[in-house]
Scaffold this motif. Structure first.
Motif, PDB file in Angstrom:
ATOM      1  N   ARG A 165       0.828  -1.211   0.000  1.00 23.55           N
ATOM      2  CA  ARG A 165       0.000   0.000   0.000  1.00 23.55           C
ATOM      3  C   ARG A 165       0.859   1.255   0.000  1.00 23.55           C
ATOM      4  O   ARG A 165       0.549   2.231  -0.686  1.00 23.55           O
ATOM      5  CB  ARG A 165      -0.938   0.001   1.213  1.00 23.55           C
ATOM      6  N   LYS A 169       0.805   4.057  -3.051  1.00 21.73           N
ATOM      7  CA  LYS A 169       0.394   5.447  -2.822  1.00 21.73           C
ATOM      8  C   LYS A 169       1.332   6.427  -3.522  1.00 21.73           C
ATOM      9  O   LYS A 169       0.914   7.522  -3.915  1.00 21.73           O
ATOM     10  CB  LYS A 169       0.365   5.746  -1.317  1.00 21.73           C
ATOM     11  N   SER A 172       0.974   5.242  -7.934  1.00 23.09           N
ATOM     12  CA  SER A 172      -0.283   5.022  -8.646  1.00 23.09           C
ATOM     13  C   SER A 172      -1.351   5.971  -8.129  1.00 23.09           C
ATOM     14  O   SER A 172      -1.319   6.393  -6.968  1.00 23.09           O
ATOM     15  CB  SER A 172      -0.738   3.570  -8.472  1.00 23.09           C
ATOM     16  N   ARG A 173      -2.318   6.276  -8.999  1.00 26.03           N
ATOM     17  CA  ARG A 173      -3.450   7.124  -8.602  1.00 26.03           C
ATOM     18  C   ARG A 173      -4.743   6.327  -8.481  1.00 26.03           C
ATOM     19  O   ARG A 173      -5.815   6.899  -8.333  1.00 26.03           O
ATOM     20  CB  ARG A 173      -3.642   8.256  -9.612  1.00 26.03           C
ATOM     21  N   ARG A 174      -4.646   5.015  -8.551  1.00 22.86           N
ATOM     22  CA  ARG A 174      -5.845   4.201  -8.458  1.00 22.86           C
ATOM     23  C   ARG A 174      -5.660   3.132  -7.389  1.00 22.86           C
ATOM     24  O   ARG A 174      -4.560   2.897  -6.886  1.00 22.86           O
ATOM     25  CB  ARG A 174      -6.185   3.551  -9.796  1.00 22.86           C
ATOM     26  N   ASP A 175      -6.776   2.493  -7.031  1.00 25.50           N
ATOM     27  CA  ASP A 175      -6.714   1.386  -6.096  1.00 25.50           C
ATOM     28  C   ASP A 175      -6.255   0.128  -6.826  1.00 25.50           C
ATOM     29  O   ASP A 175      -6.133   0.103  -8.060  1.00 25.50           O
ATOM     30  CB  ASP A 175      -8.085   1.156  -5.459  1.00 25.50           C
ATOM     31  N   GLU A 176      -6.031  -0.931  -6.068  1.00 26.41           N
ATOM     32  CA  GLU A 176      -5.674  -2.211  -6.669  1.00 26.41           C
ATOM     33  C   GLU A 176      -6.758  -2.652  -7.655  1.00 26.41           C
ATOM     34  O   GLU A 176      -7.945  -2.362  -7.474  1.00 26.41           O
ATOM     35  CB  GLU A 176      -5.515  -3.284  -5.597  1.00 26.41           C
ATOM     36  N   ASP A 180      -9.005  -7.065  -2.288  1.00 23.57           N
ATOM     37  CA  ASP A 180      -8.010  -7.001  -1.211  1.00 23.57           C
ATOM     38  C   ASP A 180      -7.529  -8.388  -0.793  1.00 23.57           C
ATOM     39  O   ASP A 180      -6.365  -8.566  -0.436  1.00 23.57           O
ATOM     40  CB  ASP A 180      -8.591  -6.274   0.009  1.00 23.57           C
ATOM     41  N   ASP A 271      -2.401   2.307 -14.113  1.00 26.92           N
ATOM     42  CA  ASP A 271      -3.071   3.599 -14.251  1.00 26.92           C
ATOM     43  C   ASP A 271      -3.445   3.962 -15.681  1.00 26.92           C
ATOM     44  O   ASP A 271      -4.464   4.610 -15.914  1.00 26.92           O
ATOM     45  CB  ASP A 271      -2.170   4.712 -13.704  1.00 26.92           C
TER      46      ASP A 271
END
Length: 290
Positions: A165, A169, A172-176, A180, A271
């Motif tokens: 994580r 951060k 990247s500007r996106r979540d996985e 999870d 991304d």
């Protein structure tokens, strides 16, 4: 792309890979950056799998691959790519992110008959790498032991996902792109943590070995695209150096080109899958443009 895939034997190693797309489609071979996993490519694969046979794999000890038999090195990782390319049955287009660019370039230089094109996605680049003392092979057992201890004490379940994580951060500007639970199942493994440390130790040596290879073996005249992300490169001088290094890589082939993304972060496969897909499509016309 979040599926478990399969484990295949590659020489003395076993690797986890996930395949998608038509079996008779042009083959793409995807390799993640330092400490990465197959699911880093999930958004890009979604745009590629209709027209290509896409294979994303985990290097030994990473993702869902079993622990490595040999420590990370340019020779080992280039051999893995060669074996997977041979498995495809015809020349492959290699997509390599970050540190994976080292063995991707080495494969093209050593086994050009296996390579139909190369896309280097924000690749690692070292202009004058030098290694005075080689410690990676000696220290890798310590890295492996560290991972084993973390796994045995279950600290890996906390430290691994937290580290992932933290890195994401910044890059990247996106979540996985996967649930999870999938991320935890990978980065909660002590084996993965030990392998990430081992790859960090091997980085400089791999860069130096590639620099020596460049003097001995030419890069083949295959289509080449180099994607440059500058959004997380600090300072104008460092941005200029990063862009110039990537320009040198693009000039390795008469059919090379560079794609600059001024605002994109390092995790381009996650991304900016549109850029990755366009880079692959653009290889088909590279020779015409040259």
């Amino acid at each position: 792309m979040s599926g478990a895939g399969e484990i295949v034997n590659v020489g003395r190693e076993q690797v986890h890979l996930v395949e998608s797309g038509p079996a008779d489609g042009p083959p793409l071979l995807l390799s993640s950056g330092l400490g990465g996993a197959w699911f880093d490519w999930t958004p890009s694969v979604a745009l590629l799998r209709d027209g290509y046979r896409v294979t994303a794999f985990d290097r030994p000890g990473l993702g869902l691959s079993p622990a490595a038999a040999a420590p990370p090195s340019l020779r080992r990782d280039t051999g893995l790519l060669a074996a997977l390319a041979e498995r495809a049955g015809r020349p492959v287009v290699v997509l390599a992110h970050s540190m994976a660019a080292f063995p991707a370039e080495a494969l093209a230089r050593l086994r050009p008959e296996l390579v139909g094109g190369v896309v280097l996605v924000d690749p690692s680049y070292e202009r004058n790498p030098r290694v005075v003392v080689r410690l990676a092979r000696v220290l890798t057992p310590l890295a492996t032991a560290t991972g084993a201890v973390l796994g045995a004490t279950r600290l890996a379940r906390i430290a691994g996902p937290f580290g992932r994580r933290t890195v994401l951060k910044r890059t990247s500007r996106r979540d996985e792109a996967v649930p999870d639970a999938v991320v935890r199942s990978v980065y909660g493994r002590g084996t993965v943590i030990g392998t990430v440390i081992a790859e960090e130790l091997a980085y400089r040596e791999m860069a130096a070995d590639l620099a020596r290879l460049r003097k001995r073996r030419p890069f083949p005249p295959v289509p080449l695209a180099v994607v440059t992300a500058l959004g997380d490169v600090r300072g104008p001088e460092r941005r200029r150096e990063w862009a110039e290094g990537h320009a040198r890589l693009a000039r390795m082939s008469p059919h090379g080109r560079r794609i600059e993304l001024p605002d994109a972060l390092h995790m381009v496969p996650l991304d900016r899958p549109d850029v990755v897909a366009d880079a692959v499509a653009g290889l088909d016309h590279a020779e015409e443009r040259a």
